[in-house]
Design an enzyme around this catalytic site. Structure first.
Site, mmCIF file in Angstrom:
data_model
loop_
_atom_site.group_PDB
_atom_site.id
_atom_site.type_symbol
_atom_site.label_atom_id
_atom_site.label_comp_id
_atom_site.label_asym_id
_atom_site.label_seq_id
_atom_site.Cartn_x
_atom_site.Cartn_y
_atom_site.Cartn_z
ATOM 1 N N CYS A 131 3.569 11.068 4.429
ATOM 2 C CA CYS A 131 3.682 10.917 2.983
ATOM 3 C C CYS A 131 2.420 10.261 2.414
ATOM 4 O O CYS A 131 1.333 10.381 3.005
ATOM 5 C CB CYS A 131 4.932 10.137 2.597
ATOM 6 S SG CYS A 131 5.364 10.335 0.844
ATOM 7 N N ASP A 200 9.748 2.289 1.399
ATOM 8 C CA ASP A 200 10.409 2.231 0.094
ATOM 9 C C ASP A 200 11.396 1.080 0.071
ATOM 10 O O ASP A 200 11.641 0.486 -0.974
ATOM 11 C CB ASP A 200 11.104 3.557 -0.194
ATOM 12 C CG ASP A 200 10.078 4.629 -0.548
ATOM 13 O OD1 ASP A 200 9.753 4.780 -1.728
ATOM 14 O OD2 ASP A 200 9.549 5.256 0.391
#
Ligand code: RI2
Length: 321
Positions: A131, A200
């Protein structure tokens, strides 16, 4: 009731649609939105100001559910409104100052992580990332500018392809980078010395919630004996998990996976997954390198979230802002 300023609505929409993305950036954008909202409030009633700011907070919190940096940023700013003030001016000043200090702290945390993380790269490694994490690219950029030579495998990160952002960013700095499909995790791991991914959310038991596909990279790393590191500011640790709230995994539209969605086929698009603590060798935070088992200490001792019966009871009658 004062209307929410259009600039704040735009920031909320940009977070929801991922024009603003990445857990750290989302948190800073939320703090900025609260600052803009407070600045634009034109009334004189403290109660009304508080209710208006709570409306703005709810809007921001509704944008994306997983990155805990968002509620952590909102609660860092909004807890100012639990104090006593003489009037709106004082309350506004406190909100603006807290928002500024969150943004400043966040930028400095990413910088500290880049310095600490870069020290863990010795030179000569093949590094896998997944990512697009600014904490990770900060580490890689710092190590490279310090003269260390290494190469990076960046996964595409379907369906939104944030891996392309990573690859372009690293290439623009001259760092050798190879873009690979997500399904090449084992291929990459056979050639890798190190994995570094962002976060996250990190739960009190040390599990990492990060972009979908992170857990299969962690599994592949474990199978190949490759160290797996996470780069995460301390506001990515979830105090909510301490009191039994699971981290919600965002599920986005099927159209992000395939457009148009073929008739008669169910398409699912979970965008995060959980990697258990035992797959994580270290978490690089702005206060140092820790083991995932230290997550509880970060949440309680460093961030100051203590569980007590009184606190749990008060949570039952109010919203956890
Ligand atoms: P930084 C991103 O989520 C990725 O999952 C990335 O690993 C994480 O945020 C942390 O990013 P998304 O917003 O805060 O792309 O390190 O869904 O930039």
């Amino acid at each position: 009731m004062t209307r929410i300023p259009s600039e704040v609505l735009r920031i909320a929409d940009d977070i929801r649609s991922m024009r603003i993305r990445g857990a750290g950036r989302i948190a800073r954008a939320a703090a900025e939105a609260l600052m803009i909202a407070a600045t634009n409030y034109s009334g004189e009633d403290l109660g009304d100001f508080t209710r208006y700011m709570e409306d703005v907070s709810r809007l921001l919190l509704s944008t994306r559910p997983t990155a805990v940096s968002l509620p952590n940023a909102v609660s860092y700013v909004m807890k100012q409104l639990r104090k006593d003030y003489r009037g709106v001016e004082d309350a506004r000043a406190a909100v603006i100052s807290a928002a500024r200090s969150f943004i400043e702290h966040s930028k400095r945390a990413v910088e500290a992580i880049s310095i600490i993380g870069s020290r863990m790269i010795k030179g000569g490694e093949t590094i896998v990332t997944h990512c697009n994490s600014s904490a990770v690219t900060g580490i890689l950029a710092k190590a490279w500018s310090d003269g260390k030579m290494f190469r990076v495998y960046a996964t595409e990160t379907r369906p939104r392809f944030q891996g392309y952002i990573t690859a372009r960013d690293l290439a623009s700095k001259g760092i050798p980078v190879t873009l690979i499909p997500d399904s090449a995790a084992v291929y990459a791991m056979r050639r890798a010395d190190l994995v570094i991914v962002g976060a996250d959310a990190i739960s009190s038991n040390g599990a990492l919630v990060n972009k979908i596909g992170t857990s299969q990279i962690a599994l592949a790393a474990k199978a190949h004996g490759v160290p797996f590191y996470v780069a995460a500011e301390t506001y990515k640790f979830s105090p909510y998990t301490l009191i039994g709230e699971p981290i919600e995994i965002e599920e986005r539209e099927a159209e992000e996976v395939i457009h148009p969605v073929p008739e008669g086929i169910e398409v699912r698009n979970p965008v995060f997954d959980a990697t258990p603590a035992e797959y994580i060798d270290a978490i690089i935070t702005e206060i140092g390198v820790i083991s995932p088992e230290m997550a509880i200490i970060i949440i309680t001792d460093y961030l100051g979230h203590r569980v007590s019966v009184d606190m749990l009871k008060s949570l039952e009658d109010s919203e956890p802002l």
